[in-house]
Design an enzyme around this catalytic site. Sequence first.
Site, PDB file in Angstrom:
ATOM      1  CG  HIS A  64      18.872 -11.284  -0.255  1.00 56.29           C
ATOM      2  ND1 HIS A  64      17.986 -11.557  -1.256  1.00 56.29           N
ATOM      3  CD2 HIS A  64      20.084 -11.196  -0.860  1.00 56.29           C
ATOM      4  CE1 HIS A  64      18.626 -11.641  -2.414  1.00 56.29           C
ATOM      5  NE2 HIS A  64      19.907 -11.428  -2.194  1.00 56.29           N
ATOM      6  CG  HIS A  95       9.434  -8.533  -4.687  1.00 57.28           C
ATOM      7  ND1 HIS A  95      10.202  -7.733  -5.484  1.00 57.28           N
ATOM      8  CD2 HIS A  95      10.164  -9.644  -4.432  1.00 57.28           C
ATOM      9  CE1 HIS A  95      11.355  -8.345  -5.718  1.00 57.28           C
ATOM     10  NE2 HIS A  95      11.366  -9.501  -5.095  1.00 57.28           N
ATOM     11  CG  ASP A 104      11.244 -16.146  -0.163  1.00 61.50           C
ATOM     12  OD1 ASP A 104      11.925 -17.080  -0.584  1.00 61.50           O
ATOM     13  OD2 ASP A 104      11.652 -14.974  -0.081  1.00 61.50           O
TER      14      ASP A 104
HETATM   15  N1  CMC Z   1       2.555  -7.622   5.142  1.00 60.02           N
HETATM   16  C1  CMC Z   1       1.846  -6.539   5.494  1.00 60.02           C
HETATM   17  N2  CMC Z   1       2.015  -5.313   4.991  1.00 60.02           N
HETATM   18  C2  CMC Z   1       2.971  -5.184   4.073  1.00 60.02           C
HETATM   19  C3  CMC Z   1       3.769  -6.251   3.656  1.00 60.02           C
HETATM   20  C4  CMC Z   1       3.534  -7.513   4.216  1.00 60.02           C
HETATM   21  N3  CMC Z   1       4.242  -8.574   3.851  1.00 60.02           N
HETATM   22  N4  CMC Z   1       4.650  -5.823   2.723  1.00 60.02           N
HETATM   23  C5  CMC Z   1       4.427  -4.508   2.581  1.00 60.02           C
HETATM   24  N5  CMC Z   1       3.386  -4.110   3.399  1.00 60.02           N
HETATM   25  C6  CMC Z   1       2.807  -2.786   3.482  1.00 60.02           C
HETATM   26  C7  CMC Z   1       3.656  -1.853   4.328  1.00 60.02           C
HETATM   27  O1  CMC Z   1       3.251  -1.882   5.670  1.00 60.02           O
HETATM   28  C8  CMC Z   1       3.402  -0.541   3.652  1.00 60.02           C
HETATM   29  O2  CMC Z   1       2.129  -0.086   4.075  1.00 60.02           O
HETATM   30  P1  CMC Z   1       1.900   1.499   4.366  1.00 60.02           P
HETATM   31  O3  CMC Z   1       2.043   2.162   3.014  1.00 60.02           O
HETATM   32  O4  CMC Z   1       0.534   1.592   4.960  1.00 60.02           O
HETATM   33  O5  CMC Z   1       2.984   1.919   5.311  1.00 60.02           O
HETATM   34  C9  CMC Z   1       3.276  -0.884   2.174  1.00 60.02           C
HETATM   35  O6  CMC Z   1       2.796  -2.239   2.165  1.00 60.02           O
HETATM   36  C10 CMC Z   1       4.590  -0.795   1.390  1.00 60.02           C
HETATM   37  O7  CMC Z   1       5.554  -1.599   2.062  1.00 60.02           O
HETATM   38  P2  CMC Z   1       7.110  -1.298   2.105  1.00 60.02           P
HETATM   39  O8  CMC Z   1       7.687  -1.939   3.312  1.00 60.02           O
HETATM   40  O9  CMC Z   1       7.346   0.174   1.894  1.00 60.02           O
HETATM   41  O10 CMC Z   1       7.609  -2.046   0.792  1.00 60.02           O
HETATM   42  P3  CMC Z   1       9.108  -2.424   0.455  1.00 60.02           P
HETATM   43  O11 CMC Z   1       9.180  -2.419  -1.007  1.00 60.02           O
HETATM   44  O12 CMC Z   1      10.077  -1.572   1.187  1.00 60.02           O
HETATM   45  O13 CMC Z   1       9.236  -3.875   1.081  1.00 60.02           O
HETATM   46  C11 CMC Z   1       9.337  -6.210   1.323  1.00 60.02           C
HETATM   47  C12 CMC Z   1       9.237  -5.038   0.342  1.00 60.02           C
HETATM   48  C13 CMC Z   1       9.565  -7.509   0.546  1.00 60.02           C
HETATM   49  C14 CMC Z   1      10.543  -5.999   2.271  1.00 60.02           C
HETATM   50  C15 CMC Z   1       8.024  -6.271   2.134  1.00 60.02           C
HETATM   51  O14 CMC Z   1       6.941  -6.458   1.246  1.00 60.02           O
HETATM   52  C16 CMC Z   1       8.035  -7.370   3.205  1.00 60.02           C
HETATM   53  O15 CMC Z   1       8.520  -7.117   4.307  1.00 60.02           O
HETATM   54  N6  CMC Z   1       7.495  -8.575   2.884  1.00 60.02           N
HETATM   55  C17 CMC Z   1       7.542  -9.691   3.803  1.00 60.02           C
HETATM   56  C18 CMC Z   1       8.931 -10.359   3.756  1.00 60.02           C
HETATM   57  C19 CMC Z   1       9.145 -11.134   2.474  1.00 60.02           C
HETATM   58  O16 CMC Z   1       8.279 -11.882   2.023  1.00 60.02           O
HETATM   59  N7  CMC Z   1      10.330 -10.976   1.875  1.00 60.02           N
HETATM   60  C20 CMC Z   1      10.714 -11.739   0.660  1.00 60.02           C
HETATM   61  C21 CMC Z   1      10.897 -10.846  -0.523  1.00 60.02           C
HETATM   62  S1  CMC Z   1      11.134 -11.773  -2.022  1.00 60.02           S
HETATM   63  C22 CMC Z   1      12.742 -12.424  -1.873  1.00 60.02           C
HETATM   64  C23 CMC Z   1      13.670 -12.057  -2.988  1.00 60.02           C
HETATM   65  O17 CMC Z   1      13.245 -11.813  -4.144  1.00 60.02           O
HETATM   66  O18 CMC Z   1      14.872 -11.993  -2.711  1.00 60.02           O
END
Ligand code: CMC
Length: 422
Positions: A263, A302, A358
Site C-alpha cells: 500500500h 493498479h 508511486d
Molecule cells: N509489472 C509486471 N506485470 C504486472 C504488473 C507490474 N507492475 N502489474 C500487473 N502485472 C500483470 C500481472 O502479472 C498480470 O498478468 P497475467 O494476467 O499474465 O497474470 C496482470 O498484469 C494483472 O495483474 P494483477 O496482479 O492481477 O493486478 P492487481 O490488480 O491484482 O494488482 C497491483 C495491482 C498494483 C498490485 C500490481 O499492478 C502491482 O503489483 N504493481 C506494482 C506495485 C505497485 O506499483 N503498487 C502501487 C499501487 S498504487 C498505490 C496506491 O494507490 O495506494
Amino acid sequence: MSESISITDNRTGKTFEVPIKDGGISSEQWQKYLPGIWFYDPGLTTTAMTESAITYLDGDAGVLRYRGYPIEQLAESSTYLEVAYLLIKGELPNKDQYSAWVDDITHHTFIHENVRKRFIEGFHYDAHPMGMLVSAVAALSTFYSDAKDIFDPASREKQIVRLIAKMPTLAAAAHRFSMGMPFVYPDNELTFPANFLSMMWKVAEPHYKANPALVRAVDVLFILHADHEQNCSTTAMRTVGSALADPYSSAAAACAALYGPRHGGANEAVVRMLTDIGSIDNVQGFITSVKEGKTRLQGFGHRVYKNYDPRAKIIKAAADDVFAVTGRNPLLDIALKLEEVALNDEYFVSRRLYPNVDFYSGLIYQAMGFPVDMFPVLFAIPRISGWLAHWLELLNHEGKIVRPRQLYVGPEERKYLSMDQR
Ligand code: CMC
C-alpha cells in the site's frame, strides 16, 4: 430497460428480481431471497462496503475527483489545507472560513511534551519512522480523553483539527529522532508545508526558509495523496471506526495498513528497483525479465486504474520544478526510459499497465533529501484528512459495525482427545 437483475435459484426454481441502485445491489435485498448464501469476495474486489460522497474514481478513464473537483484543478490552484477542508466539510471554504481553518490548524501543531520526550524518544534509536508514527497516533488518544465523545460535534471537530495539525509534527519528530537530531518546534509564521520542511531540515538558523518551489511541490504531493476512496487504509479506518473507537485509535489502524509495502511502500520499491537497474543500457533487459515473470515493474499497474493514473501525470510534471532546485535525480533518466519502453510494449499495453502515483513520487522525495523510510510517513501526513472525512461520513450516515461473513472450510465437529490419545 429495467434497472434490476433477475436471479433464479436452481435449487427451488424460484426467480426473484433485485433492483440496481447507484450501480450496486443491496445485500439486504439479496438476503431477503437467498438467506445464508454469501458472496465469496477475497480482497473485497466486488463489494461496495459503503455509499460515499467524498471521492470519485473512474479507473478506466483515469479520472479522480474530490467532492466533484478534478484532481488536476486542485493540484493546479488549491492548497493542501483547502483540500483537507473540502474533504472534511464537503465544500470549498470561503475566505473567512479558510483563514479560520488555517488559524485553527496552525495553533494545534504542537504536541504534548510527553509525547515527544517520553514516548517518541523512548523508541530504539533505529526504529522505523512509520512504526513510530503508528504508535504515536494511537498514543494521542490517551492524551485527549474527550476524543471518546465521538457523537459530540464539537469534540469531533477538535480531534480532526488536532490530527491534521499534528501529523507533520509527529512525522518530523520521528525522523529527527532516528537521525539523532534535536526536535524542532512548529513555527506558526509558516504555511503548513513550509512548517513541515522547517521541522524536518532546520539546523541552527533562527528561521528556516525552504525554497518556495519545494514548498509548493510538497503541497501538491499532499493534495494528490489526501484521499483515494476505499483503499486498504481507509477501509481500516472505517472498520475500526465502525466499532465506535475514538479517531486516534482508528487512524492508528489506518496508518498501520499504510505501513504495508503493498500500500504505502511502493514508491520505496520503485527507487530500489531503479537503483538496481543502474543504467539506461539495462532497461531493455529488465523489461524482458518482467515479461518472463521474474520480477514486477514497480510503480506500474493498479487495481482500479487501467489508464494513466492522473496523479502520476501531475507528479511527473512537478518533478521538473523540484529538480530545477535540487538537481536532477540521476534515476529519472532510467524511469523515463522504462516508461517509454513499457508503454510501447505489447505485454504492458495488452494488460493496460500504466505508471501509477508511486512511479515518480519517490524520485522527488529522494531528490528533496527524504530517506526512503520516510516515504510511507509522507503519504500518511495528508491521507489523515481523507481518513477523517470517511470516518465522519461513516458516523453520520451508517452505523453498522463492520462484520463480514466467511465460508467455513475447516473440519466438521470432532471430539477432543486427551494428549495421551493423540
Ligand atoms: N509489472 C509486471 N506485470 C504486472 C504488473 C507490474 N507492475 N502489474 C500487473 N502485472 C500483470 C500481472 O502479472 C498480470 O498478468 P497475467 O494476467 O499474465 O497474470 C496482470 O498484469 C494483472 O495483474 P494483477 O496482479 O492481477 O493486478 P492487481 O490488480 O491484482 O494488482 C497491483 C495491482 C498494483 C498490485 C500490481 O499492478 C502491482 O503489483 N504493481 C506494482 C506495485 C505497485 O506499483 N503498487 C502501487 C499501487 S498504487 C498505490 C496506491 O494507490 O495506494
